[in-house]
Design an enzyme around this catalytic site. Structure first.
Site, PDB file in Angstrom:
ATOM      1  N   LYS A 126       0.835  -1.206   0.000  1.00 14.99           N
ATOM      2  CA  LYS A 126       0.000   0.000   0.000  1.00 14.99           C
ATOM      3  C   LYS A 126       0.875   1.263   0.000  1.00 14.99           C
ATOM      4  O   LYS A 126       0.682   2.158  -0.815  1.00 14.99           O
ATOM      5  CB  LYS A 126      -0.926   0.001   1.219  1.00 14.99           C
ATOM      6  CG  LYS A 126      -1.745  -1.273   1.420  1.00 14.99           C
ATOM      7  CD  LYS A 126      -2.654  -1.580   0.279  1.00 14.99           C
ATOM      8  CE  LYS A 126      -3.608  -2.738   0.584  1.00 14.99           C
ATOM      9  NZ  LYS A 126      -2.958  -4.037   0.757  1.00 14.99           N
ATOM     10  N   LYS A 161      -8.355   1.589   3.765  1.00 17.90           N
ATOM     11  CA  LYS A 161      -7.816   0.230   3.671  1.00 17.90           C
ATOM     12  C   LYS A 161      -6.700   0.019   4.692  1.00 17.90           C
ATOM     13  O   LYS A 161      -5.934   0.939   5.005  1.00 17.90           O
ATOM     14  CB  LYS A 161      -7.280  -0.053   2.271  1.00 17.90           C
ATOM     15  CG  LYS A 161      -6.162   0.865   1.811  1.00 17.90           C
ATOM     16  CD  LYS A 161      -5.610   0.473   0.442  1.00 17.90           C
ATOM     17  CE  LYS A 161      -6.544   0.794  -0.682  1.00 17.90           C
ATOM     18  NZ  LYS A 161      -5.922   0.555  -2.022  1.00 17.90           N
ATOM     19  N   ARG A 211      -4.929  -5.155 -12.913  1.00 19.23           N
ATOM     20  CA  ARG A 211      -3.668  -5.734 -12.450  1.00 19.23           C
ATOM     21  C   ARG A 211      -2.712  -5.802 -13.639  1.00 19.23           C
ATOM     22  O   ARG A 211      -2.945  -6.506 -14.614  1.00 19.23           O
ATOM     23  CB  ARG A 211      -3.911  -7.131 -11.881  1.00 19.23           C
ATOM     24  CG  ARG A 211      -2.634  -7.956 -11.629  1.00 19.23           C
ATOM     25  CD  ARG A 211      -1.643  -7.304 -10.672  1.00 19.23           C
ATOM     26  NE  ARG A 211      -2.212  -6.959  -9.398  1.00 19.23           N
ATOM     27  CZ  ARG A 211      -2.335  -7.817  -8.376  1.00 19.23           C
ATOM     28  NH1 ARG A 211      -1.960  -9.065  -8.510  1.00 19.23           N
ATOM     29  NH2 ARG A 211      -2.843  -7.396  -7.230  1.00 19.23           N
ATOM     30  N   ARG A 234     -15.327  -3.248  -4.237  1.00 17.20           N
ATOM     31  CA  ARG A 234     -14.040  -3.896  -4.489  1.00 17.20           C
ATOM     32  C   ARG A 234     -14.082  -4.743  -5.753  1.00 17.20           C
ATOM     33  O   ARG A 234     -15.027  -5.495  -5.977  1.00 17.20           O
ATOM     34  CB  ARG A 234     -13.652  -4.768  -3.296  1.00 17.20           C
ATOM     35  CG  ARG A 234     -13.557  -4.002  -1.983  1.00 17.20           C
ATOM     36  CD  ARG A 234     -13.491  -4.938  -0.807  1.00 17.20           C
ATOM     37  NE  ARG A 234     -14.700  -5.769  -0.702  1.00 17.20           N
ATOM     38  CZ  ARG A 234     -14.839  -6.782   0.140  1.00 17.20           C
ATOM     39  NH1 ARG A 234     -13.853  -7.100   0.954  1.00 17.20           N
ATOM     40  NH2 ARG A 234     -15.969  -7.472   0.168  1.00 17.20           N
ATOM     41  N   ASP A 274      -1.478  -2.237  -9.379  1.00 16.47           N
ATOM     42  CA  ASP A 274      -2.928  -2.053  -9.434  1.00 16.47           C
ATOM     43  C   ASP A 274      -3.205  -0.628  -9.893  1.00 16.47           C
ATOM     44  O   ASP A 274      -2.704   0.338  -9.291  1.00 16.47           O
ATOM     45  CB  ASP A 274      -3.568  -2.309  -8.072  1.00 16.47           C
ATOM     46  CG  ASP A 274      -3.604  -3.788  -7.726  1.00 16.47           C
ATOM     47  OD1 ASP A 274      -3.278  -4.615  -8.598  1.00 16.47           O
ATOM     48  OD2 ASP A 274      -3.952  -4.113  -6.574  1.00 16.47           O
ATOM     49  N   GLU A 282      -1.809   0.440  -5.896  1.00 23.16           N
ATOM     50  CA  GLU A 282      -0.997  -0.477  -5.099  1.00 23.16           C
ATOM     51  C   GLU A 282       0.176  -0.978  -5.933  1.00 23.16           C
ATOM     52  O   GLU A 282       0.115  -1.017  -7.160  1.00 23.16           O
ATOM     53  CB  GLU A 282      -1.817  -1.678  -4.591  1.00 23.16           C
ATOM     54  CG  GLU A 282      -2.871  -1.326  -3.567  1.00 23.16           C
ATOM     55  CD  GLU A 282      -3.532  -2.566  -2.951  1.00 23.16           C
ATOM     56  OE1 GLU A 282      -2.994  -3.684  -3.103  1.00 23.16           O
ATOM     57  OE2 GLU A 282      -4.589  -2.394  -2.319  1.00 23.16           O
ATOM     58  N   ASN A 284       2.088  -4.453  -5.753  1.00 22.80           N
ATOM     59  CA  ASN A 284       2.072  -5.768  -5.112  1.00 22.80           C
ATOM     60  C   ASN A 284       3.363  -6.529  -5.390  1.00 22.80           C
ATOM     61  O   ASN A 284       3.718  -6.753  -6.548  1.00 22.80           O
ATOM     62  CB  ASN A 284       0.875  -6.570  -5.629  1.00 22.80           C
ATOM     63  CG  ASN A 284      -0.441  -5.945  -5.219  1.00 22.80           C
ATOM     64  OD1 ASN A 284      -0.953  -6.197  -4.138  1.00 22.80           O
ATOM     65  ND2 ASN A 284      -0.984  -5.096  -6.078  1.00 22.80           N
TER      66      ASN A 284
END
Length: 316
Positions: A126, A161, A211, A234, A274, A282, A284
């Site tokens: 994050k 979040k 993604r 979401r 993301d 984000e 990841n």
């Protein structure tokens, strides 16, 4: 090559969509030897980082838990594998942190880790977006209720979040009309003792939370847009979203090509960005997914691209 994959129990993998399964299948098809263990099977003895690792064999079936057998469990130094792949799912808790420290020690002993332990620690999934503010929506990081309420007042519609979750767990959309503002903030911050992230709500989520996979710093040409189900904010597949593979847009590629070389230079062989609309949300790095969905819908063998990169780096 002799490859160790550190991951959650094999019996828990949903092999029809699991990216770890896809990469292991691809490695096996090339004749590489595969071994697996959990993070709990790591240890240091006489200063050497070791794993209680078990060899993995594919059975040819893809139903239930009959897709694999295991044999030849042995204690092996991480440096004696040609590559060690960290694929344990979050949360990034204290045990996960300890594992990354052992990986860093193992690297100093000659082990090749993907992704590197130091990189896993440096890139909270994050908080990492804060390194790239030119690509992000307005963002707040705080554990103070007054800060979060002020951010909500400024933007009117926000996302809250936790910093250590995955799959959309603990994510809330909050508006000024919500009757549970205080309760939601108190719950997520554990009454002001845990730091969380707030972001301005991005309406383009209706078109999908994309993604974008980076392999060795280069973007895969197609992404997976995870579209929220009706009544849901979401887009995460784990939260019921549906995945639609799409070619990268010009903005997607701009973000990916700006971040890719920087992330690769930090020791991140595989990254999942993301992106919602025009905004990075984000970065990841723990166990990026969506290999299977992108491959099935685009024809791009994502696992093959990853193993190609793994072979290049392991040969260095």
């Amino acid at each position: 090559m002799k490859i160790l994959v550190v991951l959650d129990p094999l019996a828990s993998l949903k092999i029809y969509k699991d990216s770890s399964y896809a990469m292991m299948r691809e490695a096996d098809s090339r004749g590489h030897l595969l071994f697996t263990c959990g993070a709990e099977n790591l240890r240091v003895k006489d200063g050497i980082v070791e794993a209680q690792a078990t060899q993995l064999h594919f059975t040819g079936t893809q139903n239930g838990h009959d897709w694999y057998t295991q044999s030849d469990t042995a204690i092996t130094a991480l440096k004696d594998f040609d590559a060690v792949i960290m694929r344990k799912d979050p949360p990034f808790d204290q045990q996960y942190f300890y594992a990354t420290q052992l990986f860093t020690l193992a690297e100093a002993q000659g082990a090749k880790l993907f992704n590197r332990g130091q990189a896993l620690r440096d890139f909270n999934e994050k908080l990492a977006i804060l390194k790239f503010p030119q690509f992000t929506a307005p963002t707040l990081v705080s554990q103070q209720e007054s800060d979060i309420r002020a951010f909500l007042s400024e933007h009117g519609d926000i996302i809250l979040k936790p910093l250590d979750g995955m799959g959309g767990t603990g994510i809330f959309r909050l508006t000024q009309a919500d009757p549970n503002i205080g309760s939601i903030i108190e719950t997520l911050t554990a009454n002001g003792t845990q730091t969380i992230m707030a972001q301005r709500y991005i309406a383009a989520i209706k078109e999908g939370d994309k993604r974008i996979l980076l392999i060795d710093g280069k973007p895969v040409d197609w992404c997976l847009a995870r579209i929220p189900k009706t009544g849901e904010t979401r887009g995460n597949l784990a939260a019921g979203g549906s995945g639609v593979a799409r070619p990268l847009t010009a903005r997607d590629r701009e973000i990916a090509e700006a971040l890719g070389p920087q992330l690769a230079a930090q020791g991140l062989l595989l990254v999942g960005l993301d992106v919602i609309g025009e905004n990075l949300t984000e970065v990841n790095v723990t166990s990026p997914t969506c290999f299977a969905e992108i491959t099935a819908q685009s024809g791009i063998n994502v696992a093959a691209l990853f193993i190609d990169a793994l072979e290049r780096h392991s040969a260095r």
